[in-house]
Design a protein around this motif. Structure first.
Motif, short mmCIF file in Angstrom:
data_model
loop_
_atom_site.label_atom_id
_atom_site.label_comp_id
_atom_site.label_asym_id
_atom_site.label_seq_id
_atom_site.Cartn_x
_atom_site.Cartn_y
_atom_site.Cartn_z
N ASP C 171 -22.50 71.02 -25.41
CA ASP C 171 -22.91 70.02 -24.30
C ASP C 171 -24.26 69.39 -25.08
OD1 ASP C 171 -20.96 68.89 -22.73
OD2 ASP C 171 -22.28 70.81 -21.01
N TYR C 247 -29.74 64.83 -24.87
CA TYR C 247 -29.00 65.13 -23.78
C TYR C 247 -28.18 66.70 -24.18
CZ TYR C 247 -29.19 60.43 -21.91
OH TYR C 247 -29.82 59.01 -21.98
N LYS C 249 -28.18 70.73 -22.71
CA LYS C 249 -29.02 72.44 -21.44
C LYS C 249 -29.85 72.90 -21.77
CE LYS C 249 -25.17 70.40 -18.74
NZ LYS C 249 -23.14 71.02 -18.49
N ALA C 294 -38.29 65.34 -22.37
CA ALA C 294 -38.67 65.08 -20.59
C ALA C 294 -37.21 65.83 -20.08
CB ALA C 294 -38.70 63.83 -20.48
N GLY C 295 -37.65 66.60 -18.93
CA GLY C 295 -36.85 66.86 -18.06
C GLY C 295 -36.44 66.40 -17.33
N ASP C 296 -35.32 66.97 -15.99
CA ASP C 296 -34.27 65.89 -15.63
C ASP C 296 -35.21 66.12 -13.94
OD1 ASP C 296 -32.29 63.97 -14.65
OD2 ASP C 296 -31.48 65.53 -13.82
N ARG C 297 -34.54 65.31 -12.46
CA ARG C 297 -34.91 66.22 -11.33
C ARG C 297 -33.92 67.37 -10.93
NH1 ARG C 297 -31.11 61.71 -7.63
NH2 ARG C 297 -29.40 62.24 -9.48
N ARG C 298 -32.82 67.87 -11.68
CA ARG C 298 -32.24 69.15 -12.24
C ARG C 298 -32.89 70.32 -13.23
NH1 ARG C 298 -26.25 66.72 -12.54
NH2 ARG C 298 -27.41 65.41 -13.91
N ARG C 301 -31.71 71.32 -17.49
CA ARG C 301 -31.60 69.50 -18.07
C ARG C 301 -32.31 69.51 -19.21
NH1 ARG C 301 -25.92 68.57 -16.34
NH2 ARG C 301 -25.43 69.68 -14.78
N ALA C 302 -32.34 68.64 -19.82
CA ALA C 302 -33.54 68.23 -21.14
C ALA C 302 -33.81 67.04 -21.99
CB ALA C 302 -34.24 69.12 -21.88
N ILE C 303 -34.20 66.04 -21.78
CA ILE C 303 -33.98 64.51 -22.71
C ILE C 303 -34.67 65.35 -24.03
CG2 ILE C 303 -33.48 62.44 -23.40
CD1 ILE C 303 -33.26 62.17 -20.78
#
Lengths: 342, 342, 342, 342
Positions: C171, C247, C249, C294-298, C301-303
């Motif tokens: 992914d 993007y 995971k 950066a992360g994500d609110r979930r 997951r990362a960017i």
């Protein structure tokens, strides 16, 4: 009832601009669109910003049935244009956006465009399409030759001043900055994004740009003597817009007063307060001309700055303004769209 | 007879865009314009591209006599807006372009905007202004809250797919590119030309951008369960335009078919043929949305790309579309202007 | 003593970038420059920004005497390149900037480039030129194949994460924005300034872009299994710069730590503090790569965002970095020029 | 041994440009950087394109220990500068990039800058920093005042012509186009991307721009009589670059010959063949000046076009060139970096 319109050369930028403006015009129907190399495609394929408009498919010129057409906009390259227009049925009114019928004297055409004119008789009949100064002739004309976009910009700044005898005719300098869409959609190395963005340069330097033919013709006619301006265009890293910075010798206040007077009733000409100056950003996508005047610390010198959108007032908007007159419509019909900023 | 319109916050970009679009609208008269810091100036001074339009001078809000006004467009900053709208006479219809009334739940507002809402009762009454999906509510509404421009773009790509159950709700990524005008006209170092031209960067990374509040609200409501998308906006060195590249898991052909079906009768939504993709250049200055769909080499994955102009369909065009419904006009009135390209 | 250098294909943007960087390199002399169509011209005529550099005139390849040359940079189009390199004298070291020797498997080449490879034996010998990951091989190589500029950007973001097993291999989405110079200097309608400025669009959508061949080869090799990423490039209205928003995971903090560790001693790789993000403006004209996470609110997951200059670190800077290794110079020689901002 | 350098005002664009150029300079060490409002931050935070450079943290001026410093670059706003420089220890050599010490006559300073000069004695001592024309004075100077960027551009075009008596001194027009970085990094509405991109406008029209003070001083001194040029700057939608189109009366061939002669041995000045013209794109990021000359169809008139990068040759590159002379280094040290194109 709507007038029936055909556009020849619809795959160039001025062709697309005609369609953009006509798409909300209240009284015209586009019934035919030609594009030689892109015949068979839809306008929406060639110009996706027009996908929402219901338009005839692009065809070759000789596939068009002109019998039901009232007026043709011809947005073809110069030289090609002469032969195409010569062959059109005589009932058609024609608004030409090319350079082919702008110059009255065939010798001038040959001098500036490097080849003899192939439709000399029509060249004489054609009316010069700077609407604000040739309204009556345009109303009566069958063939109107729209002006060069640079030539229009310089003339809006200078014609009233020459007519009023306010400036020294031997010392006129037009330093002009123009967006890149004026160079058209041809694939050329020097028009690539990577070559044109992020900078500027002069071109056609030294009295060789073809729009000088128009300046010479019009200014000399107005002045009743030979007038030769100095004219240097520069390419601006922006798609649309012409800014002409015009250096003249004359009284700045008198110049501002005369421009204000001359354009007081013109719907598309905006003379700014003395000392304020136009920006090409503020005429982008509109049919308006903004004009500003300033003096210098040395008396007897003035600057006139004119801004317009080369594709709209400089070409396709001007063309529709002329068509409106030729077909008995309101001159401003379809053309009051406000410029798009930012 | 023309409806009487007031615009609050006319000195910002969305205010100017409202005036641009209304200047050729057939049935609205602008009777008042407010701008707090620029009160006393003419609109033409603040936005010279509107110099040709005959407009009332800018005033402070409390100088406006609302008694003869039918509808107010409110283009003020969030937080300020709540108090202004709360104080308006109750006979007025209001189209709000700020973020203040987009979120139904006051707790959501406080979460995303960092302060309690000061007009909770009105927040509940407000209708979410994504016209194509809330038409009937908008027609009947007194207060319509236009959407965030990014939020609109993402929703046009995703709503029909969520409604039809075509995509995995746990794996939606919106990578968005937006022009700089969305950041407004405030003088900030990070919005200078020298800082923003010639490059790109992401901002609001990591699930913190406020438009996520709208995505959460709308997508969860549609899906009947909590939906949290991943959303990363990037600043584009262009003034107008949003491109949302949306990564989903689902069948690309089914997705294209559903978008085509859902938007078949929508005047402003254009679904491109499968495999063709939109460009922000082709919606610039227009109220249209262009949508494209593609698959991937791995089955079960699709990309939906949506483009619109943040100031037009993303804000002021959307606002007028809503006003048209609220005032009983044709929904498309004044909004069929073709985008300006190039 | 200075090494003698020849550049084949000097009239393209990567050729010019090689000359720019070599003009202040302490230990290389450019002794020959080829350009097929522009043979006979000086480099200063073809690229006026290099007018101040004393350079040999452009010639055709077969006019070059390679006997005194140590290393050739080959900046020719793919397909042409194979035949040219095959015919070069065997004493020459070669740094190739084309796509011809990037893929190890001839079947992969044929799949992505649509024709059989004409120099299969050399294809096997060539070393993949992503310097930071193939240093020892490059030092020993005779032929190094520099990477695709997009492929380099994505790999800088992802290789350490794949090697460390930190992300879900099924992914991975690379949403990439690239400046227009990557498309080269060929005159094409879709590369004109008027077509590309002021907006963005995706291209090569749906798993068809050729740099996927490199991603597949390299990521699968690293992972020891087949890895197929999703990759969508977009054209940015800027000349230089690539921004890859990746993007994945995985755990954002672990990802940031691993990138920081992996690149701690790399002179050209800058990992920003967690939550800060790179801009293409800040690597323009330099050989540096900036990376942000950066992360994500979930959770989970990362960017990862990576930025580099496609002409420098993405092509010609990378090429010189490889040449430095091949010729026994300091790896950073001539390449520490700071990016140009604004 | 490396000279110790301090930069005051390092958070502006000229400060950053100094650091960029010094980062690969062979003989200078930056030992202190000041920035009033951004004190405490690292240079890499304020200017991420410099993140790879090892630099002292930003401090306030009074935190700097100047005892070990050899030379200070002062990149502060005018007016502030006078007081700062006056207070510096007298052992320091100073290269000032502000306007404070450019004008010899205190009355001129007061006229153009609107306030009395606070360090009149130093104003008299300062040497005007147009390196090519003041080399010997600069070598011996303690305080060098770098020129205005526009003033430099115009002078490179005109000084040899005035010295040689080749042009009419009463009819000189400088129409200048400048990139936006010259306006600095202050957050102002009129410097926003949305306000400046995609168009052009004139500013400081009518003989009021402050760089006229420098033109008057230098040209009158050269001519031995009062010379007042006409000068109109325009803002270009690009970050870097100045193009001066200079209209003079004189013989074009003689003018070209004189510029060629005057600059024959200058490492940074490139006179193009007659009839070729410079572009700002080709000097971007470099310390070079490109000059072109053309005639007009009317004899006795000529155009001289000069291009340079306002931040490099127009400011920070010029400053380092002067510092090189003052510290006994090669004049070109650290400054031969080729411009970055495209």
């Amino acid at each position: 009832m709507a007038h029936k319109i055909a556009i020849l050369g619809a795959s160039g930028y001025t062709g697309a601009e005609l369609v953009r403006l006509l798409s909300t015009h209240p009284s015209y129907d586009i019934v035919a669109l030609s594009a030689d190399r892109k015949a068979g495609q839809s306008m929406g394929q060639v110009f996706p910003h027009l996908r929402h408009v219901d338009l005839p498919v692009l065809v070759k010129i000789d596939e068009i049935d002109f019998s039901g057409v009232d007026l043709v906009f011809c947005a073809l390259p110069h030289a090609t244009t002469q032969n195409v227009i010569k062959a059109l049925p005589s009932h058609l009114k024609v608004v030409d956006l090319s350079a082919d019928f702008r110059l009255r004297d065939p010798a001038d055409y040959e001098k500036w465009y490097g080849q003899p004119h192939a439709a000399v008789e029509m060249q004489r009949e054609a009316v010069y399409g700077l609407t604000e100064f040739y309204r009556d002739d345009i109303r009566a004309a069958r063939l109107v030759a729209c002006t060069g976009c640079n030539a229009a910009t310089g003339q809006f700044a200078l014609r009233p001043l020459i007519s009023a005898g306010l400036i020294d005719l031997d010392d006129i300098i037009i330093d002009l900055k123009t967006g890149v869409s004026g160079a058209g959609r041809s694939p050329k190395e020097n028009l690539l994004h990577a070559e044109l963005s992020e900078g500027t340069h002069a071109y056609g330097v030294g009295g060789v740009h073809r729009h000088l033919g128009e300046f010479d013709q019009e200014f000399s006619k107005l002045a009743g003597r030979k007038v030769e301006v100095q004219f240097t265009p520069h390419l601006l890293p922006a798609n649309r817009g012409i800014l002409a910075t015009v250096y003249v010798k004359g009284d700045p206040q008198a110049i501002h007063a005369e421009l204000s007077r001359a354009y007081a009733d013109e719907p598309f000409l905006v003379v700014l307060p003395f000392g304020e100056h136009p920006s090409t950003r503020h005429v982008r996508g509109g049919n308006f001309v903004h004009l500003g005047v300033a003096g210098d610390r040395r008396s007897g010198r003035a600057i006139v700055i004119a801004a317009l959108d080369n594709l709209t007032k400089g070409s396709s908007g001007q063309a529709i303004q002329n068509a409106n007159l030729m077909l008995g419509e309101e001159e401003t019909a379809g053309l009051m769209l406000a410029p798009v900023f930012p």
